[in-house]
Scaffold this active site. Structure first.
Site, PDB file in Angstrom:
ATOM      1  N   GLY A   1       0.785  -1.233   0.000  1.00  0.00           N
ATOM      2  CA  GLY A   1       0.000   0.000   0.000  1.00  0.00           C
ATOM      3  C   GLY A   1       0.814   1.278   0.000  1.00  0.00           C
ATOM      4  O   GLY A   1       0.320   2.333   0.409  1.00  0.00           O
ATOM      5  N   SER A   2       2.038   1.230  -0.507  1.00  0.00           N
ATOM      6  CA  SER A   2       2.827   2.469  -0.484  1.00  0.00           C
ATOM      7  C   SER A   2       2.259   3.520  -1.450  1.00  0.00           C
ATOM      8  O   SER A   2       2.365   4.721  -1.182  1.00  0.00           O
ATOM      9  CB  SER A   2       4.300   2.181  -0.795  1.00  0.00           C
ATOM     10  OG  SER A   2       4.487   1.810  -2.128  1.00  0.00           O
ATOM     11  N   LEU A  57      -8.879  -7.755 -14.182  1.00  0.00           N
ATOM     12  CA  LEU A  57     -10.300  -7.406 -14.253  1.00  0.00           C
ATOM     13  C   LEU A  57     -10.905  -8.070 -15.487  1.00  0.00           C
ATOM     14  O   LEU A  57     -10.318  -8.058 -16.565  1.00  0.00           O
ATOM     15  CB  LEU A  57     -10.461  -5.891 -14.311  1.00  0.00           C
ATOM     16  CG  LEU A  57      -9.856  -5.144 -13.111  1.00  0.00           C
ATOM     17  CD1 LEU A  57     -10.031  -3.640 -13.266  1.00  0.00           C
ATOM     18  CD2 LEU A  57     -10.469  -5.619 -11.801  1.00  0.00           C
ATOM     19  N   HIS A  69       1.503   1.184 -13.243  1.00  0.00           N
ATOM     20  CA  HIS A  69       2.271  -0.004 -13.647  1.00  0.00           C
ATOM     21  C   HIS A  69       3.758   0.347 -13.677  1.00  0.00           C
ATOM     22  O   HIS A  69       4.126   1.387 -14.237  1.00  0.00           O
ATOM     23  CB  HIS A  69       1.810  -0.491 -15.025  1.00  0.00           C
ATOM     24  CG  HIS A  69       2.523  -1.725 -15.471  1.00  0.00           C
ATOM     25  ND1 HIS A  69       2.215  -2.975 -14.969  1.00  0.00           N
ATOM     26  CD2 HIS A  69       3.547  -1.907 -16.331  1.00  0.00           C
ATOM     27  CE1 HIS A  69       3.028  -3.865 -15.524  1.00  0.00           C
ATOM     28  NE2 HIS A  69       3.843  -3.250 -16.348  1.00  0.00           N
ATOM     29  N   GLU A  90       6.605   6.421  -8.881  1.00  0.00           N
ATOM     30  CA  GLU A  90       5.179   6.057  -8.778  1.00  0.00           C
ATOM     31  C   GLU A  90       4.490   6.941  -7.745  1.00  0.00           C
ATOM     32  O   GLU A  90       3.379   7.430  -7.954  1.00  0.00           O
ATOM     33  CB  GLU A  90       5.020   4.587  -8.370  1.00  0.00           C
ATOM     34  CG  GLU A  90       5.481   3.599  -9.406  1.00  0.00           C
ATOM     35  CD  GLU A  90       5.267   2.156  -8.950  1.00  0.00           C
ATOM     36  OE1 GLU A  90       4.249   1.864  -8.311  1.00  0.00           O
ATOM     37  OE2 GLU A  90       6.141   1.321  -9.235  1.00  0.00           O
TER      38      GLU A  90
HETATM   39  C1  GRF Z   1       3.824  -1.034  -7.477  1.00  0.00           C
HETATM   40  O1  GRF Z   1       5.093  -1.218  -8.005  1.00  0.00           O
HETATM   41  C2  GRF Z   1       2.837  -0.946  -8.605  1.00  0.00           C
HETATM   42  O2  GRF Z   1       3.307  -0.320  -9.729  1.00  0.00           O
HETATM   43  C3  GRF Z   1       2.603  -2.388  -8.896  1.00  0.00           C
HETATM   44  O3  GRF Z   1       2.569  -3.011  -7.631  1.00  0.00           O
HETATM   45  C4  GRF Z   1       3.336  -2.249  -6.728  1.00  0.00           C
HETATM   46  C5  GRF Z   1       2.456  -1.896  -5.582  1.00  0.00           C
HETATM   47  O4  GRF Z   1       3.135  -1.331  -4.518  1.00  0.00           O
HETATM   48  N1  GRF Z   1       1.441  -2.592  -9.714  1.00  0.00           N
HETATM   49  P1  GRF Z   1       2.335  -0.758  -3.261  1.00  0.00           P
HETATM   50  O5  GRF Z   1       1.398  -1.834  -2.760  1.00  0.00           O
HETATM   51  O6  GRF Z   1       1.604   0.485  -3.710  1.00  0.00           O
HETATM   52  O7  GRF Z   1       3.412  -0.449  -2.267  1.00  0.00           O
END
Ligand code: GRF
Length: 193
Positions: A14-15, A94, A110, A175
């Site tokens: 959940g970062s 999905l 992604h 991200e």
């Molecule tokens: C991230 O790298 C996202 O791009 C991928 O899964 C990871 C999730 O990380 N789809 P978090 O759970 O948000 O820490």
């Protein structure tokens, strides 16, 4: 303007959810998280609970088909009347019901520069391909995996010394910046009709 109402779907730590909440708190993202849904016991649920956001875990294994599982999640999201669904590390593919109701309202983050390296382990795929630039993409979600219209991307360099972990962490930093920024753009661009 009223905050953009979000449902955030997660499967893991959940970062990215935490980054969205931090941006909302800092008032750089005009949104509010109405519900966090997980498909498994995910540490990210505790991040939502600490912020007093409603959470629900809908285990895939409790449903006979992928479609039944997605239908249940779609029904829950509908109860919260959200403007946007954010897939933030959500690991289920999905398959249909969610698009019937929210087809043009779902975004995903992604960890690759799409259309390169779709699917699982994108940073590992980037290392194996020997590219010099990697990154992340926020895109609209369509039924075809990691293929919908791109909203924005961020690049990072790939170093000869990189491991999957060091590259993933460098991408993850981007991200955390890109996803809240894209939500803010969507909030700003929404129609006021
Ligand atoms: C991230 O790298 C996202 O791009 C991928 O899964 C990871 C999730 O990380 N789809 P978090 O759970 O948000 O820490």
């Amino acid at each position: 303007m009223t905050p953009l109402k979000l449902a955030v779907l997660i499967s893991g730590r959940g970062s990215n959810l935490a980054a969205i909440l931090a941006a909302i708190q800092a008032k750089t993202c005009n949104a509010t998280v109405k519900i966090v849904i997980s498909d498994r016991e995910a540490p990210g649920i505790q991040i939502a609970q600490a912020a007093a956001i409603p959470t629900v875990t809908i285990q895939r294994s409790d449903f006979p088909t992928r479609r039944d599982h997605e239908t249940k999640i779609t029904e829950i999201i509908a109860d919260y009347a959200v403007d946007l669904i954010v897939l933030a590390g959500y690991m289920q593919i999905l398959c249909g019901p969610i698009f019937e109701q929210f087809g043009d309202k779902i975004i995903n983050i992604h960890p690759s520069l799409l259309p390169e390296f779709k699917g699982l382990h994108a940073p590992r795929q980037a290392l194996q391909a020997g590219v010099q630039q990697a990154g992340c993409t926020v895109h609209w979600v369509t039924p075809e995996l990691d293929s919908g219209p791109i909203i924005a991307q961020a690049s990072v360099p790939v170093y000869a010394t990189d491991t999957e972990t060091t590259l993933s962490n460098r991408i993850l930093e981007q991200e955390h910046r890109l996803l809240p920024a894209c939500i803010q753009t969507i909030a700003e661009n929404r129609s006021t009709d």
